[in-house]
Design a protein around this motif. Structure first.
Motif, PDB file in Angstrom:
ATOM      1  N   THR A  40       0.890  -1.162   0.000  1.00  0.00           N
ATOM      2  CA  THR A  40       0.000   0.000   0.000  1.00  0.00           C
ATOM      3  C   THR A  40       0.927   1.211   0.000  1.00  0.00           C
ATOM      4  OG1 THR A  40      -0.215   0.581   2.347  1.00  0.00           O
ATOM      5  CG2 THR A  40      -1.548  -1.288   1.560  1.00  0.00           C
ATOM      6  N   GLU A  41       0.367   2.405  -0.069  1.00  0.00           N
ATOM      7  CA  GLU A  41       1.215   3.601  -0.056  1.00  0.00           C
ATOM      8  C   GLU A  41       1.871   3.812   1.310  1.00  0.00           C
ATOM      9  OE1 GLU A  41      -1.834   3.424   0.575  1.00  0.00           O
ATOM     10  OE2 GLU A  41      -2.835   5.307   1.077  1.00  0.00           O
ATOM     11  N   THR A  42       1.284   3.232   2.384  1.00  0.00           N
ATOM     12  CA  THR A  42       1.826   3.447   3.732  1.00  0.00           C
ATOM     13  C   THR A  42       2.885   2.404   4.065  1.00  0.00           C
ATOM     14  OG1 THR A  42       0.040   2.136   4.712  1.00  0.00           O
ATOM     15  CG2 THR A  42      -0.285   4.539   4.589  1.00  0.00           C
ATOM     16  N   VAL A  43       2.445   1.154   4.274  1.00  0.00           N
ATOM     17  CA  VAL A  43       3.336   0.024   4.564  1.00  0.00           C
ATOM     18  C   VAL A  43       2.713  -1.198   3.890  1.00  0.00           C
ATOM     19  CG1 VAL A  43       4.040   1.024   6.795  1.00  0.00           C
ATOM     20  CG2 VAL A  43       2.149  -0.623   6.733  1.00  0.00           C
ATOM     21  N   TYR A  44       3.446  -2.322   3.856  1.00  0.00           N
ATOM     22  CA  TYR A  44       2.872  -3.545   3.281  1.00  0.00           C
ATOM     23  C   TYR A  44       1.862  -4.146   4.249  1.00  0.00           C
ATOM     24  CZ  TYR A  44       5.747  -3.957  -0.918  1.00  0.00           C
ATOM     25  OH  TYR A  44       6.295  -3.749  -2.156  1.00  0.00           O
ATOM     26  N   ALA A  81     -11.669  -1.143  -2.075  1.00  0.00           N
ATOM     27  CA  ALA A  81     -11.271  -0.390  -3.263  1.00  0.00           C
ATOM     28  C   ALA A  81     -11.799   1.043  -3.166  1.00  0.00           C
ATOM     29  CB  ALA A  81     -11.797  -1.073  -4.528  1.00  0.00           C
ATOM     30  N   ASP A  82     -13.018   1.200  -2.628  1.00  0.00           N
ATOM     31  CA  ASP A  82     -13.622   2.534  -2.539  1.00  0.00           C
ATOM     32  C   ASP A  82     -14.753   2.534  -1.507  1.00  0.00           C
ATOM     33  OD1 ASP A  82     -15.829   1.296  -3.798  1.00  0.00           O
ATOM     34  OD2 ASP A  82     -15.021   1.798  -5.779  1.00  0.00           O
ATOM     35  N   ASP A  83     -15.372   3.710  -1.313  1.00  0.00           N
ATOM     36  CA  ASP A  83     -16.392   3.834  -0.267  1.00  0.00           C
ATOM     37  C   ASP A  83     -17.641   3.003  -0.563  1.00  0.00           C
ATOM     38  OD1 ASP A  83     -16.817   5.947  -2.338  1.00  0.00           O
ATOM     39  OD2 ASP A  83     -18.625   6.297  -1.144  1.00  0.00           O
ATOM     40  N   ARG A  84     -17.871   2.700  -1.830  1.00  0.00           N
ATOM     41  CA  ARG A  84     -19.037   1.882  -2.187  1.00  0.00           C
ATOM     42  C   ARG A  84     -18.973   0.523  -1.465  1.00  0.00           C
ATOM     43  NH1 ARG A  84     -19.413  -1.973  -5.817  1.00  0.00           N
ATOM     44  NH2 ARG A  84     -17.223  -1.575  -6.301  1.00  0.00           N
ATOM     45  N   ALA A 114     -12.612  -0.771  11.451  1.00  0.00           N
ATOM     46  CA  ALA A 114     -11.720   0.224  10.856  1.00  0.00           C
ATOM     47  C   ALA A 114     -11.615  -0.071   9.370  1.00  0.00           C
ATOM     48  CB  ALA A 114     -10.340   0.148  11.519  1.00  0.00           C
ATOM     49  N   VAL A 115     -11.720   0.961   8.547  1.00  0.00           N
ATOM     50  CA  VAL A 115     -11.751   0.733   7.109  1.00  0.00           C
ATOM     51  C   VAL A 115     -10.962   1.805   6.371  1.00  0.00           C
ATOM     52  CG1 VAL A 115     -13.977   1.934   6.918  1.00  0.00           C
ATOM     53  CG2 VAL A 115     -13.306   0.339   5.139  1.00  0.00           C
ATOM     54  N   ARG A 116     -10.233   1.374   5.316  1.00  0.00           N
ATOM     55  CA  ARG A 116      -9.580   2.374   4.477  1.00  0.00           C
ATOM     56  C   ARG A 116      -9.396   1.860   3.055  1.00  0.00           C
ATOM     57  NH1 ARG A 116      -4.076   3.667   3.101  1.00  0.00           N
ATOM     58  NH2 ARG A 116      -2.649   1.931   3.426  1.00  0.00           N
ATOM     59  N   ALA A 117      -9.341   2.809   2.105  1.00  0.00           N
ATOM     60  CA  ALA A 117      -9.070   2.510   0.702  1.00  0.00           C
ATOM     61  C   ALA A 117      -7.639   2.934   0.413  1.00  0.00           C
ATOM     62  CB  ALA A 117     -10.035   3.271  -0.201  1.00  0.00           C
ATOM     63  N   GLY A 150      -6.332   6.785   0.103  1.00  0.00           N
ATOM     64  CA  GLY A 150      -5.260   7.484   0.797  1.00  0.00           C
ATOM     65  C   GLY A 150      -5.069   6.983   2.211  1.00  0.00           C
ATOM     66  N   PRO A 151      -4.067   7.587   2.927  1.00  0.00           N
ATOM     67  CA  PRO A 151      -3.655   7.053   4.230  1.00  0.00           C
ATOM     68  C   PRO A 151      -4.527   7.493   5.407  1.00  0.00           C
ATOM     69  CG  PRO A 151      -2.184   8.812   3.570  1.00  0.00           C
ATOM     70  CD  PRO A 151      -3.166   8.651   2.447  1.00  0.00           C
ATOM     71  N   LEU A 152      -5.841   7.372   5.263  1.00  0.00           N
ATOM     72  CA  LEU A 152      -6.766   7.688   6.358  1.00  0.00           C
ATOM     73  C   LEU A 152      -7.679   6.493   6.609  1.00  0.00           C
ATOM     74  CD1 LEU A 152      -8.022   9.717   8.377  1.00  0.00           C
ATOM     75  CD2 LEU A 152      -9.634  10.353   6.547  1.00  0.00           C
ATOM     76  N   THR A 153      -7.656   5.987   7.856  1.00  0.00           N
ATOM     77  CA  THR A 153      -8.523   4.871   8.260  1.00  0.00           C
ATOM     78  C   THR A 153      -9.654   5.428   9.109  1.00  0.00           C
ATOM     79  OG1 THR A 153      -6.720   3.263   8.210  1.00  0.00           O
ATOM     80  CG2 THR A 153      -8.583   2.751   9.644  1.00  0.00           C
TER      81      THR A 153
END
Ligand code: TXA
Ligand code: MG
Length: 323
Positions: A25-29, A61-64, A110-113, A86-89
């Motif tokens: 991911t853009e943050t960490v694996y 993948a997305d908010d849907r 907790a959820v993030r795309a 992006g990096p927001l959970t």
């Protein structure tokens, strides 16, 4: 890895079969499993050696997709529109479709795309939510390359997708929207308090640290986390010269602040970038490298106590002890 690589379909098939797939991911694996499969989710906890009281982040993948299992509200919608992928959970009340193990018995999820082409490809090919903590052994430094994942987890993971080094380098901001009226940042990250406040108004920051054996509301709050095996200490910039002198006499590693864009290595002294974003990108790789040198100790010069350094200082506090 190219778009629509055959490896992506293999990875999605493995997830469907209840197996574990590490992905960038853009943050960490992350260490991924089908979030609707309790046995697969339990395997994540086993492989990481993670206490079952520490809940996992569900990747979409997305908010849907997120709306199918998290109780969505206006604030979540506005934050997702601005910061996802992006990096927001976001921590929200949960529906039952997610395995209870994911949330460690909490009524929230907790959820993030993630904003990474390989993660996005995988999530779209799998076509469902993927539970994934960082792909390291519990309490250790998060991996920011595929090689780090292999070093941490070896053959315990069924497939590692290699998407190159992570660009953000530290874990996502975790924002709790589930309690009361004021959102709370449980873990600082690349999306800052000010950026969140520009969308939803005032938020608070959870400032406490929790002792190692106590169940934390958010396990990232544990005081020892993200830590090298080598004894690691932090010091203030006023002591810079003293520690430089110490490093020339003793087999210790030194991480100091400098200027310039990338770390410059001169023996076990690492000069870090002066921008928080670039510092974060390199931090975990530098900690790993020093950790493997068999040093007596690692000493880290703290960056300034300013809001823009909040997330980096948070990780340094958890990786080290005061001198
Ligand atoms: O950047 C990231 O967030 C990475 C990548 C892989 O997405 N993931 C990550 O996962 O850092 P992990 O498991 O290492 O950290 C998850 C954090 C923990 O601090 C955990 O407490 C918090 O998210 N968390 C998960 N579910 C929660 C919940 N229901 N309520 C409160 N905190 C939760
Ligand atoms: Mg982690």
């Amino acid at each position: 890895m190219t778009r629509n690589s055959p490896l992506i379909s293999t990875a999605a098939a493995l997830l469907r079969a209840g197996r574990l797939v590490a992905f960038p991911t853009e943050t960490v694996y992350g260490l991924g499993a089908d979030a609707a499969n309790p046995a697969a989710v339990r395997r994540i906890f086993e492989v990481k050696g993670r206490p079952p009281t520490n809940p996992l982040i569900v990747h979409v993948a997305d908010d849907r997709v997120a709306r199918q299992f998290a109780v969505w509200d206006t604030r979540a919608g506005e934050l997702a529109r601005k910061f996802w992928p992006g990096p927001l959970t976001l921590v929200l009340p949960r529906h039952r479709s997610i395995a209870a193990e994911v949330s460690a018995g909490l009524h929230t999820v907790a959820v993030r795309a993630p904003d990474h082409p390989v993660a996005q490809e995988l999530l779209r090919a799998f076509d469902g939510p993927v539970a994934a903590p960082s792909a390291n052994r519990s309490t250790r430094v998060s991996p920011t390359t595929a090689l780090h994942v292999r070093a941490e987890l070896g053959d315990a993971v069924d497939l590692i997708l290699d998407g190159g080094p992570c660009t953000v380098g530290i874990e996502s901001t975790v924002l709790d929207l589930s309690e009361g009226t004021q959102p709370t940042i449980l873990r600082p990250g690349a999306v800052t308090q000010a950026e969140i406040e520009s969308v939803v108004g005032q938020v608070s920051v959870f400032a406490g640290m929790v002792e190692p054996n106590v169940a934390a509301h958010s396990p990232g709050q544990h005081a020892v986390h993200y830590a090298p095996r080598t004894p690691t200490f932090r010091f203030n910039p006023s002591e810079h010269e003293a520690y430089r002198a110490k490093a020339s006499d003793e087999p210790i590693g030194l991480i100091v602040l400098g200027s310039g864009e990338s770390p410059r290595h001169t023996g076990p002294v690492v000069t870090m970038p002066s921008l928080p974003e670039t510092y974060a990108r390199h931090l975990y790789a530098v900690l790993r490298e020093l950790d493997e040198m068999g040093l007596r100790a690692i000493y880290i010069e703290l960056p300034p106590d300013e809001p823009r350094w909040l997330a980096v200082r948070d990780r340094l506090d958890r990786a080290s002890q005061p001198v």
